[in-house]
Motif scaffolding. Structure first.
Motif, PDB file in Angstrom:
ATOM      1  N   SER A  86      -9.813 -11.355   1.912  1.00  9.98           N
ATOM      2  CA  SER A  86      -9.623 -12.245   0.768  1.00  9.98           C
ATOM      3  C   SER A  86      -9.237 -11.396  -0.441  1.00  9.98           C
ATOM      4  CB  SER A  86     -10.901 -13.022   0.462  1.00  9.98           C
ATOM      5  OG  SER A  86     -11.890 -12.165  -0.075  1.00  9.98           O
ATOM      6  N   VAL A  87      -8.630 -12.042  -1.413  1.00  7.87           N
ATOM      7  CA  VAL A  87      -8.275 -11.357  -2.656  1.00  7.87           C
ATOM      8  C   VAL A  87      -9.540 -10.813  -3.318  1.00  7.87           C
ATOM      9  CG1 VAL A  87      -7.328 -11.723  -4.971  1.00  7.87           C
ATOM     10  CG2 VAL A  87      -6.132 -12.643  -2.977  1.00  7.87           C
ATOM     11  N   GLU A  88     -10.632 -11.550  -3.238  1.00  6.19           N
ATOM     12  CA  GLU A  88     -11.906 -11.096  -3.818  1.00  6.19           C
ATOM     13  C   GLU A  88     -12.398  -9.827  -3.133  1.00  6.19           C
ATOM     14  OE1 GLU A  88     -13.364 -12.062  -6.628  1.00  6.19           O
ATOM     15  OE2 GLU A  88     -11.619 -13.373  -6.818  1.00  6.19           O
ATOM     16  N   GLU A  89     -12.284  -9.779  -1.811  1.00  3.49           N
ATOM     17  CA  GLU A  89     -12.697  -8.564  -1.087  1.00  3.49           C
ATOM     18  C   GLU A  89     -11.850  -7.376  -1.522  1.00  3.49           C
ATOM     19  OE1 GLU A  89     -14.269  -9.855   3.267  1.00  3.49           O
ATOM     20  OE2 GLU A  89     -12.175 -10.408   2.816  1.00  3.49           O
ATOM     21  N   LEU A  90     -10.547  -7.599  -1.702  1.00  8.07           N
ATOM     22  CA  LEU A  90      -9.660  -6.526  -2.137  1.00  8.07           C
ATOM     23  C   LEU A  90     -10.050  -6.034  -3.527  1.00  8.07           C
ATOM     24  CD1 LEU A  90      -7.218  -4.681  -1.908  1.00  8.07           C
ATOM     25  CD2 LEU A  90      -5.795  -6.603  -2.629  1.00  8.07           C
ATOM     26  N   ARG A  91     -10.387  -6.945  -4.410  1.00 10.36           N
ATOM     27  CA  ARG A  91     -10.802  -6.537  -5.755  1.00 10.36           C
ATOM     28  C   ARG A  91     -12.025  -5.633  -5.727  1.00 10.36           C
ATOM     29  NH1 ARG A  91      -9.630 -12.233  -7.549  1.00 10.36           N
ATOM     30  NH2 ARG A  91      -7.672 -12.030  -8.699  1.00 10.36           N
ATOM     31  N   ASP A  92     -12.899  -5.827  -4.739  1.00 11.10           N
ATOM     32  CA  ASP A  92     -14.142  -5.062  -4.655  1.00 11.10           C
ATOM     33  C   ASP A  92     -13.981  -3.676  -4.038  1.00 11.10           C
ATOM     34  OD1 ASP A  92     -15.548  -7.134  -5.840  1.00 11.10           O
ATOM     35  OD2 ASP A  92     -16.209  -7.977  -3.919  1.00 11.10           O
ATOM     36  N   LEU A  93     -12.827  -3.386  -3.438  1.00 12.61           N
ATOM     37  CA  LEU A  93     -12.619  -2.068  -2.847  1.00 12.61           C
ATOM     38  C   LEU A  93     -12.570  -1.023  -3.956  1.00 12.61           C
ATOM     39  CD1 LEU A  93      -9.922  -2.836  -0.137  1.00 12.61           C
ATOM     40  CD2 LEU A  93     -12.419  -2.835   0.084  1.00 12.61           C
ATOM     41  N   SER A 133      -2.664  -1.757   6.334  1.00 16.10           N
ATOM     42  CA  SER A 133      -3.162  -2.296   7.600  1.00 16.10           C
ATOM     43  C   SER A 133      -4.547  -2.916   7.448  1.00 16.10           C
ATOM     44  CB  SER A 133      -3.217  -1.192   8.657  1.00 16.10           C
ATOM     45  OG  SER A 133      -1.929  -0.732   8.962  1.00 16.10           O
ATOM     46  N   LYS A 134      -5.426  -2.244   6.733  1.00 13.90           N
ATOM     47  CA  LYS A 134      -6.830  -2.676   6.641  1.00 13.90           C
ATOM     48  C   LYS A 134      -7.023  -3.940   5.807  1.00 13.90           C
ATOM     49  CE  LYS A 134      -8.900   0.908   8.664  1.00 13.90           C
ATOM     50  NZ  LYS A 134      -9.975   0.913   9.610  1.00 13.90           N
ATOM     51  N   ILE A 135      -6.168  -4.174   4.799  1.00 10.78           N
ATOM     52  CA  ILE A 135      -6.427  -5.311   3.904  1.00 10.78           C
ATOM     53  C   ILE A 135      -5.839  -6.623   4.413  1.00 10.78           C
ATOM     54  CG2 ILE A 135      -6.685  -3.836   1.892  1.00 10.78           C
ATOM     55  CD1 ILE A 135      -3.915  -4.845   0.950  1.00 10.78           C
ATOM     56  N   GLU A 183      -6.014 -15.488   0.636  1.00  8.55           N
ATOM     57  CA  GLU A 183      -6.146 -14.519   1.721  1.00  8.55           C
ATOM     58  C   GLU A 183      -4.875 -13.693   1.821  1.00  8.55           C
ATOM     59  OE1 GLU A 183      -6.378 -14.529   6.534  1.00  8.55           O
ATOM     60  OE2 GLU A 183      -7.672 -15.963   5.502  1.00  8.55           O
ATOM     61  N   ILE A 184      -5.024 -12.419   2.080  1.00  4.84           N
ATOM     62  CA  ILE A 184      -3.884 -11.517   2.219  1.00  4.84           C
ATOM     63  C   ILE A 184      -3.306 -11.695   3.614  1.00  4.84           C
ATOM     64  CG2 ILE A 184      -3.141  -9.117   2.201  1.00  4.84           C
ATOM     65  CD1 ILE A 184      -5.615  -8.723   0.239  1.00  4.84           C
ATOM     66  N   LYS A 185      -2.073 -12.171   3.655  1.00  7.05           N
ATOM     67  CA  LYS A 185      -1.409 -12.474   4.929  1.00  7.05           C
ATOM     68  C   LYS A 185      -0.480 -11.366   5.399  1.00  7.05           C
ATOM     69  CE  LYS A 185      -3.124 -16.523   5.712  1.00  7.05           C
ATOM     70  NZ  LYS A 185      -3.995 -16.752   6.851  1.00  7.05           N
ATOM     71  N   ASP A 186       0.127 -10.633   4.441  1.00  6.84           N
ATOM     72  CA  ASP A 186       1.076  -9.601   4.829  1.00  6.84           C
ATOM     73  C   ASP A 186       1.170  -8.573   3.710  1.00  6.84           C
ATOM     74  OD1 ASP A 186       2.923  -8.224   6.372  1.00  6.84           O
ATOM     75  OD2 ASP A 186       4.577  -9.604   5.999  1.00  6.84           O
ATOM     76  N   VAL A 187       1.383  -7.325   4.098  1.00  6.65           N
ATOM     77  CA  VAL A 187       1.539  -6.232   3.144  1.00  6.65           C
ATOM     78  C   VAL A 187       2.647  -5.324   3.668  1.00  6.65           C
ATOM     79  CG1 VAL A 187       0.429  -4.303   1.945  1.00  6.65           C
ATOM     80  CG2 VAL A 187      -0.935  -6.298   2.615  1.00  6.65           C
ATOM     81  N   LYS A 188       3.578  -5.014   2.807  1.00  8.88           N
ATOM     82  CA  LYS A 188       4.656  -4.075   3.129  1.00  8.88           C
ATOM     83  C   LYS A 188       4.802  -3.114   1.949  1.00  8.88           C
ATOM     84  CE  LYS A 188       6.212  -6.186   6.890  1.00  8.88           C
ATOM     85  NZ  LYS A 188       5.560  -5.796   8.107  1.00  8.88           N
TER      86      LYS A 188
END
Length: 115
Positions: A75-82, A69-71, A46-51
């Motif tokens: 989950s990493v899988e959801e991000l791959r599907d974007l 902000s949106k991600i 799961e994506i916990k933080d993004v900078k």
């Protein structure tokens, strides 16, 4: 004309910074000089933080800020599907073919970071 939110994110970007224990992914749009380093912290898939640290145009900066902000919480899988359409929908303005690389710089860099 840019949507006012895009200009606001360009002037006052969000999620700027570094995550000390994460190696950044670097992205560049050579055609206009945009560059970014994006840090993605994941825990148990799961994506916990993004900078990010970016030197980019208004479209690229806004798309990186929106994306960061949106991600968070995805989950990493959801991000791959974007995809491109998702990112363009998030921006909410028409993007010319010449500015498409600007709009997708963040998404492409983040997806490279998780691979």
């Amino acid at each position: 004309m840019y949507r006012e939110e895009i200009l606001d994110l360009y002037r006052k970007p969000v999620n700027v910074g570094v995550i000390e224990d994460v190696k950044p992914a670097s992205g560049e749009n050579a055609s206009c000089g945009d560059s970014t380093e994006i840090y993605v912290k994941t825990v148990d898939g799961e994506i916990k933080d993004v900078k990010h640290q970016s030197d980019a145009c208004a479209i690229a900066t806004a798309s990186i800020c929106i994306l960061s902000s949106k991600i968070q919480g995805m989950s990493v899988e959801e991000l791959r599907d974007l995809d491109k359409e998702w990112m363009l929908d998030q921006l909410g303005v028409e993007i010319s073919p010449m500015r498409l690389k600007c709009a997708l710089l963040g998404l492409n860099t983040v997806q490279d970071a998780i691979e």
